[in-house]
Design an enzyme around this catalytic site. Structure first.
Site, PDB file in Angstrom:
ATOM      1  N   GLU A 285       0.989  -1.351   9.730  1.00  0.00           N
ATOM      2  CA  GLU A 285      -0.085  -0.373   9.520  1.00  0.00           C
ATOM      3  C   GLU A 285      -1.451  -1.039   9.687  1.00  0.00           C
ATOM      4  OE1 GLU A 285       0.146   1.447   5.654  1.00  0.00           O
ATOM      5  OE2 GLU A 285      -1.567   2.771   6.053  1.00  0.00           O
ATOM      6  N   LYS A 367       4.619  -0.135 -13.991  1.00  0.00           N
ATOM      7  CA  LYS A 367       5.827   0.092 -13.176  1.00  0.00           C
ATOM      8  C   LYS A 367       6.753   1.120 -13.827  1.00  0.00           C
ATOM      9  CE  LYS A 367       5.121  -2.635  -9.686  1.00  0.00           C
ATOM     10  NZ  LYS A 367       4.942  -2.059  -8.357  1.00  0.00           N
ATOM     11  N   GLU A 370       5.274   4.237 -12.707  1.00  0.00           N
ATOM     12  CA  GLU A 370       5.439   4.392 -11.251  1.00  0.00           C
ATOM     13  C   GLU A 370       6.826   4.941 -10.919  1.00  0.00           C
ATOM     14  OE1 GLU A 370       5.978   0.884  -8.643  1.00  0.00           O
ATOM     15  OE2 GLU A 370       4.353   1.661  -7.431  1.00  0.00           O
ATOM     16  N   GLU A 375       7.202  11.849  -6.653  1.00  0.00           N
ATOM     17  CA  GLU A 375       7.401  11.583  -5.217  1.00  0.00           C
ATOM     18  C   GLU A 375       8.405  10.457  -4.976  1.00  0.00           C
ATOM     19  OE1 GLU A 375       4.581  11.437  -6.923  1.00  0.00           O
ATOM     20  OE2 GLU A 375       3.305   9.769  -6.305  1.00  0.00           O
TER      21      GLU A 375
HETATM   22 FE1  HC1 Z   1       4.088  -7.254  -8.926  1.00  0.00          FE
HETATM   23 FE2  HC1 Z   1       4.821  -6.254  -6.717  1.00  0.00          FE
HETATM   24  S1  HC1 Z   1       3.797  -8.282  -6.937  1.00  0.00           S
HETATM   25  S2  HC1 Z   1       3.233  -5.284  -8.073  1.00  0.00           S
HETATM   26  O1  HC1 Z   1       2.379  -7.698  -9.151  1.00  0.00           O
HETATM   27  O2  HC1 Z   1       3.868  -5.819  -5.132  1.00  0.00           O
HETATM   28  O3  HC1 Z   1       4.851  -5.806 -11.355  1.00  0.00           O
HETATM   29  O4  HC1 Z   1       5.559  -9.688  -9.893  1.00  0.00           O
HETATM   30  O5  HC1 Z   1       6.982  -6.655  -8.585  1.00  0.00           O
HETATM   31  O6  HC1 Z   1       6.413  -3.640  -6.709  1.00  0.00           O
HETATM   32  O7  HC1 Z   1       7.024  -7.638  -5.174  1.00  0.00           O
HETATM   33  C1  HC1 Z   1       4.524  -6.428 -10.513  1.00  0.00           C
HETATM   34  C2  HC1 Z   1       4.964  -8.819  -9.606  1.00  0.00           C
HETATM   35  C3  HC1 Z   1       5.865  -6.716  -8.272  1.00  0.00           C
HETATM   36  C4  HC1 Z   1       5.829  -4.666  -6.652  1.00  0.00           C
HETATM   37  C5  HC1 Z   1       6.209  -7.095  -5.717  1.00  0.00           C
END
Ligand code: HC1
Ligand code: SF4
Length: 579
Positions: A285, A367, A370, A375
């Site tokens: 992207e 998380k 999330e 979605e």
């Molecule tokens: Fe993270 Fe990620 S780095 S966001 O900081 O992008 O929580 O460790 O797991 O999904 O891979 C957190 C850490 C993680 C996601 C990845």
């Protein structure tokens, strides 16, 4: 410099220094409760409210709170005489008299600073027991506010307002009903809270804790009809050992895998695989947007913003609803992993979607929220069923009586356990964009990198920038960690003044290594630096260090997804944002 005497010791201190700092600088410890210093970030919470840090200053009638009293030439201070100790004990008894006595079932038990002080001061009875405040509990998808346990230290308010600039928490009401709460005492879920969890990290008591999903995980593990898959986030391996007395910065990847197997997970996989997949999609992207931008396409939005941090995603949805087309549409590694586990992998092992349970071990509290977003569900079934924090996993390992430090190092399962060094550095600020550069450079130039490390993208400064040369194409990269820093870069984008082609943003100071679900550190920079170094070391030890060279990723595209950005990749691995 001025000279003072503390506990018969002559000490030199800079004018303007507080007694507390001067004493600590000289190795004299004074207990504190509301005071909190964000290490080298220059942010200090010192409302002078709790009065635990009082000291006697010769010639003054009243005891002085050492956290807000500045040193003066010739000052003579006693930090631990009988009068001071009696006052501290009385203050502590008063605070505890308005605190619930349910330590046995409190999520913070054993790690509560109020409980530690009660033990230290030998509190055995409460002469002031009487009326106690009663406030409703507020449960959001990630965080529980149990305000009866709030001691009004205001650390959460400081971190939410001054560091994150979210402003979800402030003091309201008076007397017994005084609490720290969202505006109009609304629930956290209705407030601008991002679930970054930094308030939980600094709360000294059980007033702010995470929503614990380990019971649901246990239920799934004990259900013979379910196949339970676990994924472990990059940053967990750099911190879990601290819960078992290991030095900060000890990498425990192999023991983490072994512990999860002993807990009964059927497949132990790695979020780093999801991170490699994110790079394939987000890197593609990025290149497409840059090509469009260079070709003068007016529909192309630059800079591309990384989108893997859900605290950050919440923040821009709330605060920058006019910029929703700027972030990458790539899902986070956690969610990409879930989407692939419940399609490609479920098909491979012949298990129906509803019989496959995906659990994630995350350093992050956002998380939890999330994975509950609509979605990321198919007919109500989430791609990731439960997200538990590093701390929750540690508690689980202790309950199962597993000798964690004594475990052998074991390997992740195939195929979703294979990952590159680029995937593991996602947990550090700057790591996502470095991983993206490793892949985007090679795809753009068609040449192999001489050196995979981009040292110019590393460091701890809250906002950083670097120019990366893709054989003549000069990419301006911005990096921010901590939402207050992110806001500054976003304001520039909104004003059309941003010089960047791509910006990486992580909600927590230092990135995921200091997520709200990690072992409590009080954001001590030394510990954060050691965790950061551990992840860079994990990268160096990897045989494969670029996401596009991960053989399991290559196979996934060949067998299932086609090309990065293909229609199937789009429907499974990309998302949209909502104001
Ligand atoms: Fe993270 Fe990620 S780095 S966001 O900081 O992008 O929580 O460790 O797991 O999904 O891979 C957190 C850490 C993680 C996601 C990845
Ligand atoms: Fe503020 Fe983050 Fe706590 Fe929400 S989780 S109240 S945004 S510090």
């Amino acid at each position: 410099k001025i000279t003072i005497t503390i506990d018969n010791k002559r000490i030199e201190a800079e004018p303007g220094t507080t007694i507390l700092k001067a004493a600590r600088g000289a190795g004299i410890e004074i207990p504190t409760l509301c005071h909190f210093e964000m290490c080298d970030m220059g942010i200090e919470n010192r409302p002078g409210g709790c009065r635990i840090c009082v000291v006697e200053v010769e010639g003054r009638r009243n005891l002085a709170p050492s956290c807000v009293t500045e040193v003066q030439e010739g000052m003579v201070v006693s930090t631990h005489n009988i009068r001071v100790l009696n006052a501290r004990k009385t203050v502590l008894q008063l605070i505890i008299s308005d605190h619930p006595f349910d330590c046995l079932v409190c999520a913070k038990s054993g790690q509560c600073e109020l409980q530690h002080l009660a033990t230290q001061f030998g509190i055995r009875s409460l002469p002031y027991a009487g009326e106690q405040s009663r406030y409703r509990k507020d449960t959001s998808p990630s965080i529980i506010r149990d305000v009866d346990k709030c001691i009004l230290c205001r650390r959460c308010e400081m971190v939410c307002n001054d560091v994150q600039t979210v402003g979800a928490l402030s003091a309201v009401n008076r007397g017994f009903m005084a609490v720290v709460a969202p505006a109009f005492e609304m629930n956290l879920e209705k407030s601008p809270c991002t679930y970054c969890g930094q308030c939980v990290s600094v709360c000294p008591t059980g007033a702010l804790t995470e929503v614990d999903h380990s019971y649901e995980v246990l239920q799934a593990l004990s259900n013979p009809k379910k196949t339970v898959v676990v994924q472990t986030a990059p940053a967990v391996r750099a911190a879990l050992g601290e819960e078992f007395g290991m030095e900060p910065g000890t990498l425990v990847t192999g023991k983490l895998v072994a512990a999860l197997r002993r807990l009964g997970f059927d497949y132990v996989f790695d979020t780093d695989f999801g991170a490699d997949l994110t790079i394939m999609e987000e890197g593609t992207e990025l290149l497409n947007r840059i090509k469009g931008y260079l070709a003068g396409d007016p529909n192309v939005r630059i800079p591309l913003l990384t989108s893997c941090c859900p605290g950050w995603v919440n923040f821009f949805e709330h605060n920058f609803p006019d910029l929703l087309d700027v972030p990458s549409t790539a899902k986070s590694p956690q969610q990409m992993f879930g989407a692939i586990a419940k399609t490609y992998f479920a098909e491979k092992i012949g298990v129906k979607r509803e019989d496959l349970v995906v659990v994630s071990i995350m350093p992050c509290l956002a998380k939890k929220y999330e994975c509950q977003r609509d979605e990321f569900k198919v007919d109500g079934n989430p791609d990731v069923d439960y997200s538990i924090s590093t701390r929750e996993l540690a508690a689980f390992i202790r309950q199962a009586n597993i000798d964690f430090p004594g475990l052998p190092d074991e390997e992740y399962d195939d195929p979703l356990g294979e990952s590159s060094g680029a995937g593991v550095i996602f947990g550090n600020t700057g790591g996502v964009i470095e991983a993206a550069c490793r892949t985007a450079y090679e795809l753009y130039t068609g040449r192999s990198l001489d050196r995979v490390e981009f040292h110019e993208l590393r460091g701890m400064a809250g906002i950083r920038s670097a120019t990366v040369d893709f054989d003549g194409l000069k990419l301006n990269i911005g990096i921010a960690h901590g939402l207050g820093n992110a806001r500054k870069l976003l304001d520039e984008v909104r004003a059309g003044r941003s010089q960047y082609h791509a910006i990486e943003i992580m909600a927590c100071p230092g990135g995921c290594i200091s997520g709200g679900g990690q072992p409590y550190t009080h954001l001590k920079e030394e510990i954060l630096k050691r965790r950061t170094a551990a992840l860079y070391m994990a990268d160096e030890r990897k045989r494969i260090r670029k996401s596009h060279e991960n053989p399991s990723i290559i196979r996934l595209y060949k067998e299932f997804l086609g090309e990065p950005g293909s229609p199937r990749a789009h429907s499974l691995l990309h998302t949209e944002y909502f104001p």
